[in-house]
Design a protein around this motif. Sequence first.
Motif, mmCIF file in Angstrom:
data_model
loop_
_atom_site.group_PDB
_atom_site.id
_atom_site.type_symbol
_atom_site.label_atom_id
_atom_site.label_comp_id
_atom_site.label_asym_id
_atom_site.label_seq_id
_atom_site.Cartn_x
_atom_site.Cartn_y
_atom_site.Cartn_z
ATOM 1 N N SER A 166 47.283 131.320 -68.744
ATOM 2 C CA SER A 166 46.615 130.556 -67.806
ATOM 3 C C SER A 166 47.552 130.062 -66.591
ATOM 4 C CB SER A 166 45.785 129.229 -68.520
ATOM 5 O OG SER A 166 46.790 128.389 -68.967
ATOM 6 N N GLU A 167 48.652 129.994 -67.250
ATOM 7 C CA GLU A 167 49.870 129.468 -66.146
ATOM 8 C C GLU A 167 50.071 130.402 -65.226
ATOM 9 O OE1 GLU A 167 54.155 127.775 -67.106
ATOM 10 O OE2 GLU A 167 52.568 126.528 -68.053
ATOM 11 N N GLU A 168 50.084 131.711 -65.936
ATOM 12 C CA GLU A 168 50.526 132.871 -64.931
ATOM 13 C C GLU A 168 49.367 133.240 -63.895
ATOM 14 O OE1 GLU A 168 53.187 135.515 -67.966
ATOM 15 O OE2 GLU A 168 51.020 136.048 -67.774
ATOM 16 N N LYS A 169 48.333 132.894 -64.410
ATOM 17 C CA LYS A 169 47.069 132.898 -63.248
ATOM 18 C C LYS A 169 47.035 132.257 -62.437
ATOM 19 C CE LYS A 169 42.219 132.939 -62.915
ATOM 20 N NZ LYS A 169 40.750 132.537 -63.417
ATOM 21 N N VAL A 170 47.322 130.712 -62.625
ATOM 22 C CA VAL A 170 47.409 129.780 -61.800
ATOM 23 C C VAL A 170 48.585 129.798 -60.682
ATOM 24 C CG1 VAL A 170 47.747 127.237 -61.345
ATOM 25 C CG2 VAL A 170 46.240 127.914 -63.228
ATOM 26 N N ARG A 171 49.559 130.332 -61.369
ATOM 27 C CA ARG A 171 50.702 130.801 -60.203
ATOM 28 C C ARG A 171 50.366 131.747 -59.283
ATOM 29 N NH1 ARG A 171 55.884 130.790 -63.404
ATOM 30 N NH2 ARG A 171 55.879 128.418 -63.398
ATOM 31 N N SER A 172 49.968 132.713 -59.835
ATOM 32 C CA SER A 172 49.574 133.828 -59.097
ATOM 33 C C SER A 172 48.422 133.411 -57.826
ATOM 34 C CB SER A 172 48.803 135.105 -59.637
ATOM 35 O OG SER A 172 47.771 135.543 -59.242
ATOM 36 N N VAL A 173 47.464 132.680 -58.175
ATOM 37 C CA VAL A 173 46.585 132.031 -57.103
ATOM 38 C C VAL A 173 47.215 130.853 -56.288
ATOM 39 C CG1 VAL A 173 44.685 130.586 -56.777
ATOM 40 C CG2 VAL A 173 44.671 132.299 -58.886
#
Length: 447
Positions: free
Chosen positions: A178-185
């Motif tokens: 989830s952290e990687e997804k949030v950082r990419s967005v």
Amino acid sequence: MCARENEFKSIWFSLCYFHAVVAERRKFGPQGWNRSYPFNTGDLTISINVLYNYLEANLKVPYDDLRYLFGEIMYGGHITDDWDRHLCRTYLEEFIKPEMMEGELFLAPGFPLPGNMDYNSYHQYVDDTLPAESPYLYGLHPNAEIGVLTQTSEKLFRTVLEMQPRDGGVGEGGGMTSEEKVRSVLEDILERLPEQFDMAELLGKAEERTPYQVVALQECERMNVLTQEIRLSLNALNLGLKGELTMTSEMENLQNAIFLDAVPDSWTGRAYPSTAGLALWFNDLLARVKELEAWSADFILPPAVWLAGFFNPQSFLTAIMQAMARRNEWPLDSMCLQCDVTKKNREDFSSPPREGAYVHGLFMEGARWDSQTGLVVDARLKELTPAMPVIFIRAVPVDKQESRNVYQCPVYKTRQRGPTYVWTFNLRTKEKPSKWTLAGVALLLQT
């Protein structure tokens, strides 16, 4: 129980049908009622007592008085929205009128008002004659049901998504955490977020301060507040995710919202009403900024204005009246807007009109606009919000306004209706305006 048995029973049956319709209409969401009201059997019982008293005391049936008492006091007492009050009144005007005593009244398609019967016969009549449950019984189009079912499904899927474990699938061959997804967005948004408007430079350019220039300046100012909040909150969250700042509850809320593709609360408070997810919302924001950049470059009104692109569309519509009032030295309070729907699309216009403005980007819910005849007509099945052609809006004195064969159509910012009300546009119709009122027909700036 009443000496005027025929009148009493006919109005009593109509009232029962009216009660069923207003109570059940709420399942259609904002297209049914702008707000949800607690109509209950007590309202019906007291209305029937009032009906009895009025029939006993008057020689002629006081239809107007009865409609007023039912629509403004007994049921209207619950209602807080002007358009809902208008809808309630319209139902009563259709269901309770002198024609009902001549046996010519249909409460719904295929459901005529019965004559004088005993209690059991009424039950039998309803069982035999009442059509199957459908939006037609409420005066709505079948599309209303499709819309509600779609929104219910979306709500269900969103709830299921919110209940998912955040870091599922990190195991073998798992996707992003989830952290990687949030950082990419987060990085994507920061990269595409436009620079703020230079207000000092814009104020220097807009020397005349015409009503339209004032609107453009206000919009640029509000856009700056929003983009600044987005940039600050995302930069803070970025530092928090890297461990350089302590994570606060605001940052966690922002992180959760981005993960769920929802617009964070701290942004919506500074933005405009919208029902879109984060990805669509941000694309919409970029389109709004682009529109404002083009307009504020030289402060010349665009050939066709995107009405939905404003934080405050009312201010632009008021500016149309102010510009006209100044030019002709008319008092502003004796003016109104005249709306003429053209047969053209946005691309067909290369310059603004001499007075007023062309606006585009509106959608109709509950019916559709027929460009050939220039009238509001029944919607096509499964076309929930057909787009409107460009509308030419200009200011005219109130006494010059067309009032015959028009439907007073409310304009809302989103499908949520209610508090997102913008203005009322008069649209031409051959049908009785009451038909479109009962069908919940409105213009929307966003679908």
